[in-house]
Scaffold this active site. Sequence first.
Site, PDB file in Angstrom:
ATOM      1  N   PHE A 127       0.854  -1.182   0.000  1.00 45.80           N
ATOM      2  CA  PHE A 127       0.000   0.000   0.000  1.00 45.80           C
ATOM      3  C   PHE A 127       0.896   1.241   0.000  1.00 45.80           C
ATOM      4  O   PHE A 127       1.853   1.317   0.774  1.00 45.80           O
ATOM      5  CB  PHE A 127      -0.917  -0.008   1.225  1.00 45.80           C
ATOM      6  CG  PHE A 127      -1.978   1.050   1.152  1.00 45.80           C
ATOM      7  CD1 PHE A 127      -3.103   0.875   0.375  1.00 45.80           C
ATOM      8  CD2 PHE A 127      -1.830   2.248   1.827  1.00 45.80           C
ATOM      9  CE1 PHE A 127      -4.073   1.861   0.273  1.00 45.80           C
ATOM     10  CE2 PHE A 127      -2.794   3.243   1.740  1.00 45.80           C
ATOM     11  CZ  PHE A 127      -3.923   3.047   0.966  1.00 45.80           C
ATOM     12  N   ASP A 198       2.001  -4.885   8.373  1.00 46.23           N
ATOM     13  CA  ASP A 198       0.814  -4.039   8.296  1.00 46.23           C
ATOM     14  C   ASP A 198      -0.389  -4.973   8.248  1.00 46.23           C
ATOM     15  O   ASP A 198      -0.527  -5.787   7.317  1.00 46.23           O
ATOM     16  CB  ASP A 198       0.899  -3.162   7.031  1.00 46.23           C
ATOM     17  CG  ASP A 198      -0.296  -2.219   6.870  1.00 46.23           C
ATOM     18  OD1 ASP A 198      -1.363  -2.519   7.415  1.00 46.23           O
ATOM     19  OD2 ASP A 198      -0.136  -1.201   6.166  1.00 46.23           O
ATOM     20  N   TYR A 223     -10.577   1.304  11.223  1.00 43.99           N
ATOM     21  CA  TYR A 223     -11.853   1.593  10.542  1.00 43.99           C
ATOM     22  C   TYR A 223     -12.257   0.543   9.519  1.00 43.99           C
ATOM     23  O   TYR A 223     -13.301   0.661   8.896  1.00 43.99           O
ATOM     24  CB  TYR A 223     -11.808   2.966   9.863  1.00 43.99           C
ATOM     25  CG  TYR A 223     -10.612   3.216   8.964  1.00 43.99           C
ATOM     26  CD1 TYR A 223     -10.553   2.678   7.690  1.00 43.99           C
ATOM     27  CD2 TYR A 223      -9.555   3.994   9.395  1.00 43.99           C
ATOM     28  CE1 TYR A 223      -9.456   2.911   6.870  1.00 43.99           C
ATOM     29  CE2 TYR A 223      -8.453   4.239   8.586  1.00 43.99           C
ATOM     30  CZ  TYR A 223      -8.413   3.695   7.324  1.00 43.99           C
ATOM     31  OH  TYR A 223      -7.326   3.914   6.517  1.00 43.99           O
ATOM     32  N   LYS A 224     -11.446  -0.491   9.314  1.00 38.70           N
ATOM     33  CA  LYS A 224     -11.822  -1.507   8.331  1.00 38.70           C
ATOM     34  C   LYS A 224     -12.592  -2.629   9.047  1.00 38.70           C
ATOM     35  O   LYS A 224     -13.725  -2.417   9.439  1.00 38.70           O
ATOM     36  CB  LYS A 224     -10.566  -2.028   7.628  1.00 38.70           C
ATOM     37  CG  LYS A 224      -9.827  -0.946   6.827  1.00 38.70           C
ATOM     38  CD  LYS A 224      -8.602  -1.547   6.160  1.00 38.70           C
ATOM     39  CE  LYS A 224      -7.685  -0.516   5.517  1.00 38.70           C
ATOM     40  NZ  LYS A 224      -8.281   0.125   4.335  1.00 38.70           N
ATOM     41  N   ARG A 372     -13.147  -4.737  -6.368  1.00 34.28           N
ATOM     42  CA  ARG A 372     -12.736  -5.332  -5.094  1.00 34.28           C
ATOM     43  C   ARG A 372     -13.966  -5.552  -4.202  1.00 34.28           C
ATOM     44  O   ARG A 372     -14.763  -4.641  -4.000  1.00 34.28           O
ATOM     45  CB  ARG A 372     -11.748  -4.385  -4.411  1.00 34.28           C
ATOM     46  CG  ARG A 372     -11.119  -4.936  -3.171  1.00 34.28           C
ATOM     47  CD  ARG A 372     -10.000  -4.042  -2.675  1.00 34.28           C
ATOM     48  NE  ARG A 372     -10.483  -2.838  -2.033  1.00 34.28           N
ATOM     49  CZ  ARG A 372      -9.792  -2.132  -1.142  1.00 34.28           C
ATOM     50  NH1 ARG A 372      -8.560  -2.505  -0.818  1.00 34.28           N
ATOM     51  NH2 ARG A 372     -10.297  -1.047  -0.600  1.00 34.28           N
TER      52      ARG A 372
END
Length: 413
Positions: A127, A198, A223-224, A372
């Site tokens: 990322f 990560d 937040y995921k 996705r």
Amino acid sequence: MYAPSRDDLLALDAEDPLGRCRDLFNLPDGVIYLDGNSLGPLPKAVKSRLADVIGNQWGRDLITSWNVHDWVNLPQRVGDKIARLVGADAGEVIACDSTSVNIFKLLSGALPMRPDRTVIVSDIDNFPTDLYVAQGINEFLGGRYELRLVKADDLAGAIDENTAIVMLTEVNYRTGARYDMNAITALAHGNGALMLWDLAHSAGAFPVQLNVCNVDLAIGCGYKYLNGGPGAPAFLFVARRYQQSIRPVLSGWFGHAAPFDFTPEYAPAADLRRMLCGTPGILGLAALDAALDVFEGVNLGDVAEKSTALTGAFIERVESEYAGFDLKLVTPRDPTERGSQVCFSHPQAYAVMQALIARGVIGDFRAPDILRFGFAPLYLRYADVRNAVTAIADVLRSETWRDPRFAWRNPVT
Ligand SMILES: Cc1ncc(COP(=O)(O)O)c(C=O)c1O
């Protein structure tokens, strides 16, 4: 390979041990939410918790709440809840700041622990924020380090006796491919390097085993799959063995051994609190704290099993129904090699996703051509897999994605 029929999928819901969890979330009618890997939905308990924190704690008890409601230790308390999900011990995880800031804190703190080494190894498809932060640190240090970026398949050859740290995201955000945490960590250690993971697309989606894998350092998003809300505090993990030796570069007063002594000299806290920096954001932490309660009593083995089953069923149904529609699977078929998301490439992926969203199936688009779909085991049903596949059929067969309104690019994709 076994492909569950549409009826099989409905039967699976009836015996799902996580089925009860769905009711803990606020999920709008008519929406199939396959984007919890980007922003988790609202857990119902967050609303009442925030009302209490705002109305009674901040609104009535004012500054006394730091003591009366123990706001001051909220980063550790929330961290301890996350620790169970990522295979860490109490006191090894703390919730604070953003993922990007925590990458900075751990990477900048770790490099001096390997003072004679000058290579940071990462995946070129990592990322971008992870890579950008490493570049910023290196620039600040006068370009002392080589940031060695390689494809996943070339990783083993890139780690050597000059590697200070290997920094990877366990599940690739674009393809869903998952690294073997145990093997890669051992590889880094075998070369004398530190290992930083990560866990943005791991924590809450399936059980992570940081201590079993002997991981040194890790960070992840709130937040995921942890459902802490937009911009929720992130978390960081430092293995107990390094908590006395990692030296914070962001040496703010909340990481001081005695912040309320107000001494001019910095002295880091003896434990993980040293990785805090400034005053914690209590509203965000309180929301994340309440959100994490949905995991209470949840067997993480059930989460892993359902993640595999949902993603596997989606792959098999899409592939069996839509051969010839330009959809190409980019996520590994082997469940041990993927996270809890499924990605297909399509030449018109952006427009296809917009058309799907308009039809109530929310996933997202990742440039240049990826559709996705995230599968969060706590609130998704097997019926959602079935209905999402039907919606994809409608959009591809009727070609509604060709409508010009679906070509307009939003700033957030
Ligand atoms: C792997 C990974 N790391 C980090 C981030 C984001 O970091 P931040 O929360 O600081 O924006 C994301 C966001 O999607 C991500 O996928």
